[in-house]
Design an enzyme around this catalytic site. Structure first.
Site, mmCIF file in Angstrom:
data_model
loop_
_atom_site.group_PDB
_atom_site.id
_atom_site.type_symbol
_atom_site.label_atom_id
_atom_site.label_comp_id
_atom_site.label_asym_id
_atom_site.label_seq_id
_atom_site.Cartn_x
_atom_site.Cartn_y
_atom_site.Cartn_z
ATOM 1 N N SER A 63 0.796 -1.236 0.000
ATOM 2 C CA SER A 63 0.000 0.000 0.000
ATOM 3 C C SER A 63 0.826 1.282 0.000
ATOM 4 O O SER A 63 0.268 2.366 -0.183
ATOM 5 C CB SER A 63 -0.944 0.026 1.193
ATOM 6 O OG SER A 63 -2.032 -0.801 0.930
ATOM 7 N N LYS A 66 0.329 3.470 -2.884
ATOM 8 C CA LYS A 66 -0.814 4.381 -3.010
ATOM 9 C C LYS A 66 -0.365 5.848 -3.002
ATOM 10 O O LYS A 66 -1.075 6.717 -3.496
ATOM 11 C CB LYS A 66 -1.838 4.088 -1.898
ATOM 12 C CG LYS A 66 -2.508 2.720 -2.120
ATOM 13 C CD LYS A 66 -3.321 2.208 -0.933
ATOM 14 C CE LYS A 66 -3.860 0.809 -1.255
ATOM 15 N NZ LYS A 66 -4.433 0.108 -0.118
ATOM 16 N N TYR A 188 -3.581 -2.133 -10.246
ATOM 17 C CA TYR A 188 -3.481 -2.028 -8.779
ATOM 18 C C TYR A 188 -2.627 -3.168 -8.193
ATOM 19 O O TYR A 188 -1.748 -2.934 -7.362
ATOM 20 C CB TYR A 188 -4.895 -2.020 -8.179
ATOM 21 C CG TYR A 188 -4.905 -2.099 -6.672
ATOM 22 C CD1 TYR A 188 -4.644 -0.983 -5.887
ATOM 23 C CD2 TYR A 188 -5.168 -3.310 -6.024
ATOM 24 C CE1 TYR A 188 -4.644 -1.066 -4.503
ATOM 25 C CE2 TYR A 188 -5.163 -3.398 -4.634
ATOM 26 C CZ TYR A 188 -4.904 -2.272 -3.884
ATOM 27 O OH TYR A 188 -4.887 -2.361 -2.508
ATOM 28 N N TYR A 240 -4.227 3.442 8.264
ATOM 29 C CA TYR A 240 -5.486 2.705 8.447
ATOM 30 C C TYR A 240 -6.179 3.121 9.738
ATOM 31 O O TYR A 240 -6.111 4.277 10.121
ATOM 32 C CB TYR A 240 -5.233 1.199 8.383
ATOM 33 C CG TYR A 240 -4.523 0.818 7.114
ATOM 34 C CD1 TYR A 240 -5.080 1.133 5.878
ATOM 35 C CD2 TYR A 240 -3.288 0.205 7.135
ATOM 36 C CE1 TYR A 240 -4.428 0.811 4.701
ATOM 37 C CE2 TYR A 240 -2.637 -0.121 5.966
ATOM 38 C CZ TYR A 240 -3.215 0.190 4.758
ATOM 39 O OH TYR A 240 -2.564 -0.124 3.612
ATOM 40 N N VAL A 258 1.091 -3.771 3.783
ATOM 41 C CA VAL A 258 1.049 -5.071 4.468
ATOM 42 C C VAL A 258 2.298 -5.918 4.233
ATOM 43 O O VAL A 258 2.466 -6.964 4.851
ATOM 44 C CB VAL A 258 -0.211 -5.907 4.121
ATOM 45 C CG1 VAL A 258 -1.470 -5.294 4.682
ATOM 46 C CG2 VAL A 258 -0.321 -6.157 2.634
HETATM 47 N N1 GLN Z 1 -2.293 -5.309 -2.005
HETATM 48 C C1 GLN Z 1 -2.881 -5.210 -0.691
HETATM 49 C C2 GLN Z 1 -4.367 -5.397 -0.779
HETATM 50 O O1 GLN Z 1 -4.959 -4.896 -1.672
HETATM 51 C C3 GLN Z 1 -2.525 -3.885 -0.118
HETATM 52 C C4 GLN Z 1 -3.056 -3.685 1.254
HETATM 53 C C5 GLN Z 1 -2.112 -3.007 2.179
HETATM 54 O O2 GLN Z 1 -0.896 -2.934 1.993
HETATM 55 N N2 GLN Z 1 -2.674 -2.564 3.272
HETATM 56 O O3 GLN Z 1 -4.977 -6.049 0.023
#
Ligand code: GLN
Length: 304
Positions: A63, A66, A188, A240, A258
């Site tokens: 993420s 992003k 994505y 988050y 993650v």
């Molecule tokens: N690729 C992960 C997902 O879409 C990214 C989530 C994350 O890093 N929090 O679930």
């Protein structure tokens, strides 16, 4: 300030925290990562850098990507962006579907999964080869032409990404995804699979510490105002549903993934990246958060 000495001290302090937390296993290709890994890297706008542990080892940025796509969408000057995605913390898990139904397919912010899908959709509308453009962008800001997607991770996520696909189709039913859901999600999954080191990441995001400009090349990526605003969104939405606790403990605009990475910005001064794969309940690196807390305690570098 002797940043290398401070990082060396953190490497000692962090030992009891390594291996705590849980490695993300809902993406099968991430499940086998050694939970003991730990790296940390800083780059300052003045050209100083310091690194410890596994700072040069690549991992899945997930993420953290992003921030890249949000920057690209802002740079594309899409006027509709803030009509299609909000700017409020979600207070729920990064892959939650509940709010989308209540709020008519408008995700709370660009850093939860649904919001990132909308941002990637915007990029797909503006750029013919979005995956290549993302690669080009990340290689340029990190000054590393070796950076690439991890195609096995992207494939693994595509095979198990039912929840992400569900979000995409759900938003499409509200008219908030304009391109084909599978195409947007393919981009994505690839952006999430980008394989980078702490050293790459702390260098890449220096423009957010330097008013939108890469300090070494003086190349302007985005206007100062846009850079300030991305920092504001990172502070309020980047971690988050533990964004409040993180602001209390660390107090820096940050974005986690993650894969266990976190990028933090000290505006006007430096960019920091930390990696440790064990995650807390909220999906943020447990030892990584602790390391940033220690860094702020030792240096006083917080925005508050
Ligand atoms: N690729 C992960 C997902 O879409 C990214 C989530 C994350 O890093 N929090 O679930």
């Amino acid at each position: 300030m002797n940043y290398q000495a401070i990082l060396n001290q953190i490497q000692k302090d962090i030992k009891p925290y390594l291996g705590q937390g849980k490695v993300a296993d809902y993406i099968p290709a991430l499940a086998g990562i050694d939970p003991i890994k730990f790296g940390m890297s800083i780059h300052t706008v003045d050209g100083i850098h310091a690194h410890i542990g596994d700072a040069q080892e690549n991992f899945s940025i997930q993420s953290i990507s992003k921030i890249l796509t949000l920057t690209m969408a802002i740079a594309a000057n899409d006027a509709g962006i803030w009509k299609r995605v909000g700017r409020e913390p979600s207070g729920s898990k990064f892959n939650s579907l509940i709010q989308l139904e209540l709020e008519q397919g408008i995700p709370r912010n660009p850093f939860i999964n649904a919001g990132a899908h909308v941002i990637t959709d915007i990029i797909c509308s503006h750029i013919r080869e979005p995956k290549e453009a993302i690669l080009e962008f990340v290689r340029m800001i990190s000054m590393n032409d070796q950076i690439d997607f991890d195609y096995a991770v992207a494939q693994s996520e595509r095979e198990t990404g039912n929840r992400n696909l569900a979000m995409g189709y759900f938003m499409k039913s509200f008219g908030n995804i304009h391109n084909k859901v599978r195409e947007v999600l393919d981009v994505y999954f690839h952006q999430c699979s980008l394989s980078m080191s702490c050293s790459d990441l702390s260098k890449a995001f220096l423009y957010l510490a330097n008013e939108g400009v890469i300090p070494s090349s003086e190349k302007a990526i985005i206007p100062k105002k846009a850079s300030d605003r991305i920092n504001a969104l990172m502070l309020t939405c980047g971690m988050y549903d533990s964004v409040g606790d993180f602001a209390y403990r660390v107090g820096l605009p940050s974005k986690s993934g993650v894969g266990g990475g976190i990028v933090s910005i000290v505006p006007g001064e430096m960019s920091i990246a930390v990696w440790s794969p064990g995650l807390s309940e909220s999906g943020n690196s447990l030892a990584g958060t602790k390391a940033l807390e220690l860094f702020v305690n030792y240096t006083g570098k917080t925005i508050f």
